[in-house]
Design an enzyme around this catalytic site. Structure first.
Site, short mmCIF file in Angstrom:
data_model
loop_
_atom_site.label_atom_id
_atom_site.label_comp_id
_atom_site.label_asym_id
_atom_site.label_seq_id
_atom_site.Cartn_x
_atom_site.Cartn_y
_atom_site.Cartn_z
N GLY A 10 0.84 -1.21 0.00
CA GLY A 10 0.00 0.00 0.00
C GLY A 10 0.87 1.24 0.00
O GLY A 10 1.99 1.24 0.53
N GLY A 12 -0.77 4.76 -0.08
CA GLY A 12 -1.61 5.95 0.00
C GLY A 12 -1.02 6.95 0.97
O GLY A 12 0.20 6.98 1.22
N ASN A 13 -1.88 7.77 1.54
CA ASN A 13 -1.45 8.81 2.47
C ASN A 13 -0.74 8.21 3.69
O ASN A 13 0.37 8.63 4.06
CB ASN A 13 -2.72 9.58 2.88
CG ASN A 13 -2.47 10.86 3.61
OD1 ASN A 13 -3.04 11.09 4.68
ND2 ASN A 13 -1.65 11.73 3.06
N PHE A 113 -9.98 -2.72 -0.49
CA PHE A 113 -9.13 -3.34 -1.51
C PHE A 113 -8.36 -4.56 -1.02
O PHE A 113 -7.69 -5.23 -1.81
CB PHE A 113 -8.12 -2.32 -2.07
CG PHE A 113 -8.76 -1.07 -2.60
CD1 PHE A 113 -9.81 -1.12 -3.51
CD2 PHE A 113 -8.33 0.19 -2.17
CE1 PHE A 113 -10.41 0.04 -3.99
CE2 PHE A 113 -8.92 1.35 -2.64
CZ PHE A 113 -9.97 1.28 -3.56
N ALA A 169 -1.87 11.07 9.11
CA ALA A 169 -0.64 10.77 8.37
C ALA A 169 0.18 12.03 8.05
O ALA A 169 1.41 12.03 8.24
CB ALA A 169 -0.99 10.03 7.07
N LYS A 270 -13.90 4.04 15.48
CA LYS A 270 -13.83 5.50 15.68
C LYS A 270 -14.19 6.25 14.40
O LYS A 270 -14.59 7.42 14.46
CB LYS A 270 -12.46 5.92 16.22
CG LYS A 270 -11.27 5.65 15.30
CD LYS A 270 -11.01 6.71 14.26
CE LYS A 270 -9.95 6.30 13.27
NZ LYS A 270 -9.76 7.26 12.18
N ARG A 336 -10.17 12.87 8.10
CA ARG A 336 -10.87 13.05 6.83
C ARG A 336 -12.36 12.73 6.95
O ARG A 336 -13.20 13.40 6.36
CB ARG A 336 -10.23 12.17 5.75
CG ARG A 336 -8.80 12.54 5.45
CD ARG A 336 -8.09 11.49 4.61
NE ARG A 336 -8.03 10.19 5.30
CZ ARG A 336 -7.38 9.15 4.84
NH1 ARG A 336 -6.74 9.21 3.68
NH2 ARG A 336 -7.36 8.01 5.52
N ASN A 337 -12.67 11.66 7.73
CA ASN A 337 -14.09 11.32 7.92
C ASN A 337 -14.84 12.48 8.56
O ASN A 337 -15.93 12.84 8.13
CB ASN A 337 -14.21 10.06 8.79
CG ASN A 337 -13.79 8.81 8.03
OD1 ASN A 337 -14.55 8.29 7.22
ND2 ASN A 337 -12.57 8.35 8.28
N GLN A 365 -12.86 5.58 5.25
CA GLN A 365 -13.16 4.24 5.77
C GLN A 365 -14.46 4.23 6.57
O GLN A 365 -15.08 3.19 6.78
CB GLN A 365 -12.01 3.76 6.66
CG GLN A 365 -10.66 3.76 5.96
CD GLN A 365 -10.50 2.63 4.97
OE1 GLN A 365 -9.98 1.58 5.27
NE2 GLN A 365 -10.99 2.86 3.76
P1 NAD Z 1 -5.64 6.60 0.99
O1 NAD Z 1 -6.92 7.07 1.59
O2 NAD Z 1 -4.61 7.57 0.68
O3 NAD Z 1 -6.15 5.71 -0.25
C1 NAD Z 1 -5.69 5.69 -1.49
C2 NAD Z 1 -4.88 4.44 -1.78
O4 NAD Z 1 -5.71 3.43 -2.34
C3 NAD Z 1 -3.81 4.75 -2.81
O5 NAD Z 1 -2.60 4.15 -2.47
C4 NAD Z 1 -4.39 4.15 -4.07
O6 NAD Z 1 -3.40 3.79 -4.98
C5 NAD Z 1 -5.08 2.92 -3.50
N1 NAD Z 1 -6.06 2.34 -4.42
C6 NAD Z 1 -6.98 2.97 -5.18
N2 NAD Z 1 -7.68 2.07 -5.90
C7 NAD Z 1 -7.18 0.85 -5.58
C8 NAD Z 1 -7.49 -0.48 -5.97
N3 NAD Z 1 -8.47 -0.74 -6.83
N4 NAD Z 1 -6.78 -1.49 -5.42
C9 NAD Z 1 -5.81 -1.25 -4.52
N5 NAD Z 1 -5.46 -0.01 -4.11
C10 NAD Z 1 -6.15 1.02 -4.64
O7 NAD Z 1 -5.00 5.42 1.88
P2 NAD Z 1 -4.28 5.52 3.30
O8 NAD Z 1 -4.50 6.85 3.94
O9 NAD Z 1 -2.88 5.07 3.13
O10 NAD Z 1 -5.13 4.50 4.18
C11 NAD Z 1 -4.79 3.16 4.35
C12 NAD Z 1 -5.36 2.69 5.68
O11 NAD Z 1 -4.71 3.44 6.72
C13 NAD Z 1 -6.86 2.96 5.86
O12 NAD Z 1 -7.46 1.85 6.49
C14 NAD Z 1 -6.92 4.15 6.80
O13 NAD Z 1 -8.04 4.18 7.65
C15 NAD Z 1 -5.67 3.96 7.62
N6 NAD Z 1 -5.11 5.19 8.21
C16 NAD Z 1 -5.04 6.35 7.50
C17 NAD Z 1 -4.49 7.47 8.11
C18 NAD Z 1 -4.36 8.78 7.38
O14 NAD Z 1 -4.21 9.82 8.05
N7 NAD Z 1 -4.40 8.80 6.06
C19 NAD Z 1 -3.99 7.39 9.41
C20 NAD Z 1 -4.05 6.18 10.09
C21 NAD Z 1 -4.62 5.08 9.47
P1 13P Z 2 -9.26 9.64 8.71
O1 13P Z 2 -9.20 8.43 7.84
O2 13P Z 2 -10.65 10.04 9.11
O3 13P Z 2 -8.47 10.81 8.15
O4 13P Z 2 -8.54 9.28 10.07
C1 13P Z 2 -7.17 9.19 10.09
C2 13P Z 2 -6.77 8.45 11.30
O5 13P Z 2 -7.02 7.27 11.38
C3 13P Z 2 -6.13 9.22 12.37
O6 13P Z 2 -5.67 8.39 13.39
#
Ligand code: NAD
Ligand code: 13P
Length: 414
Positions: A10, A12-13, A113, A169, A270, A336-337, A365
């Site tokens: 993965g 993403g962010n 995913f 993130a 949450k 973000r939520n 999510q």
């Molecule tokens: P993100 O919200 O940035 O999601 C986009 C990601 O999904 C990208 O890497 C994209 O390439 C991928 N994607 C899109 N279509 C796809 C497909 N069909 N198959 C596979 N991948 C695909 O993702 P994120 O922020 O890295 O979140 C990942 C997890 O981490 C989530 O469960 C989220 O709740 C958790 N999380 C996020 C944060 C935050 O601040 N962003 C913090 C803590 C936990």
């Molecule tokens: P969001 O996906 O709502 O941005 O939450 C990020 C997170 O999990 C912070 O701990």
């Protein structure tokens, strides 16, 4: 002596941010880890934003492969813009190639995913790999609700722990201090790792071979179908110390615990509460209303954990760790939520619409988790016992209004 190879599944962010942390640590601990970190990237064509320092006037707005940009510029210009990634991260568009030979797999992608990803890598990982799931969500099927850590583990026949916390993130990528919680509670055959379970074998025993027929008790204390293969003794032990070393940074403090269910559920549930906080904030009801949402939400989170994961989940995980109350607070302040739900109410449009307009491909999510948890509760006739979770789902589906929230939650509290 062998070293652990690490793959982040993965990018993403949060996936890119965790890759940065891990790559800084593999570089700092060459005795334990291979320096190069594989990061699987869901490949897409990306146009470098004009305000990016990597925007090339000659190439202009011509789309390029995201992996090429990351490997050339060391920046994920789409999902983590403005942050330089360590050069020992290799962005790999091939999932199978990225996980090949890795002993540590870090799963970090939106939960919708993960099923397809697991299907693709099954049979292509080393049997003694161990995983950490950073995914915030729960897996709901007809059979019930399960944690992504245990679901991935069962699917791949490996043990998977969970990382979750108050971890927005972008703040961590900018190296602003925060805390996280890692739950890792491998079954007894992984006995070099400390196991808090009563009756666990002597932690000093080194098991190098699979124990035929050994069954792993999952986060609910149930016997899981996973048959684990022991980590060869040539590798440094994959224990709490190893995982702390992999994730700890001066700006990212790590608490190691054993309550995988509590840590995973905190991060998943949450997100439903954060949507509710966004709804009431969007109505302009102020901080008292938001605090009420957090209080009621926390109680429903603990109740859900106790009711469906009762054997091992600890209330203290929700009330005392970063994965519990701290994540709830940060998510209801700036996640973000929360932000998308608030804007949806302010603009009178759906949360899905705000997600599409504002997040540039990032995924919420909370909306899917609210639907999934609701279908699980509904199938068991338990919607009324979780009035806030139910209200969020009903508001998302247009069946209830934000103004109904006080009456809906009061019905159970009084
Ligand atoms: P993100 O919200 O940035 O999601 C986009 C990601 O999904 C990208 O890497 C994209 O390439 C991928 N994607 C899109 N279509 C796809 C497909 N069909 N198959 C596979 N991948 C695909 O993702 P994120 O922020 O890295 O979140 C990942 C997890 O981490 C989530 O469960 C989220 O709740 C958790 N999380 C996020 C944060 C935050 O601040 N962003 C913090 C803590 C936990
Ligand atoms: P969001 O996906 O709502 O941005 O939450 C990020 C997170 O999990 C912070 O701990």
């Amino acid at each position: 002596e062998k070293k652990h190879k690490v793959t982040i599944v993965g990018s993403g962010n949060w996936g890119s941010t965790i890759s940065k942390i891990v790559a800084e640590n593999t570089r700092a601990h060459p005795d334990v880890f291979e320096e190069q970190v594989q990061m699987w990237v869901y490949e897409e064509d990306v146009t470098v934003p004009r305000d990016s320092k990597h925007y090339d006037a000659v190439a202009g707005d011509k789309p390029q492969k995201l992996t090429t940009i990351i490997n050339d510029k060391h920046e994920n210009v789409k999902y983590l813009p403005g942050i330089t990634l360590p050069s020992n991260i290799v962005a790999n568009p091939s999932l199978v190639d990225a996980v090949r030979g890795s002993t540590i797999l870090v799963f970090n992608l939106p939960h919708q995913f993960i099923a397809k990803v697991c299907d693709q890598i099954r049979g292509h990982i080393v049997p003694y790999a161990r995983g950490i799931s950073c995914i915030k969500g729960v897996n709901v099927s007809d059979a019930g609700v399960s944690l992504f850590s245990e679901w991935i583990g069962d699917g791949l026949d490996i043990y998977v722990g969970a990382l979750s916390g108050a971890n927005i993130a972008n703040e961590i990528a900018a190296e602003k201090w925060s805390e996280t919680t890692i739950a890792y509670d491998p079954p007894p055959m992984d006995s070099r790792a400390p196991s808090p379970r009563e009756g666990s074998p002597n932690p000093s025993v080194t098991v190098t071979e699979a124990v035929p027929g050994l069954r792993h008790r999952d986060a609910r204390g149930r016997t899981s179908k996973t048959k684990l293969t022991g980590v060869p003794a040539a590798y440094p032990p994959l224990d709490h110390e190893c995982f702390r070393t992999l994730f700890y940074r001066p700006y990212f403090h790590v608490q190691m615990v054993s309550d995988v269910a509590g840590v995973s559920l905190g991060g998943a549930l949450k997100n439903i509460v954060a949507l509710a906080a966004g709804f009431v904030d969007g109505r302009g009801w102020g901080d008292n209303a938001k605090a009420a949402i957090m209080r009621i939400g926390l109680m429903e989170m603990v109740k859900f954990g106790k009711e469906f994961f009762g054997e091992t989940v600890q209330s203290a995980t929700f009330t005392e760790t970063s994965a519990g109350v701290a994540d709830l607070i940060t998510s209801c302040s700036g996640g973000r939520n929360f932000r998308c739900a608030r804007k949806a109410v302010e603009k009178g449009i759906s949360v899905d619409e705000v997600e599409r307009q504002d997040l540039n491909g990032q995924k919420l999510q909370g909306t899917t988790t609210a639907y999934e948890v609701n279908s699980f509760l509904k199938a068991r006739g338990l919607e009324k016992d979780y009035p806030l979770f139910t209200a969020v789902n009903d508001i998302l589906r247009g069946k209830k209004q934000v103004d109904d929230i006080p009456a809906l939650v009061a019905a159970v509290d009084d």
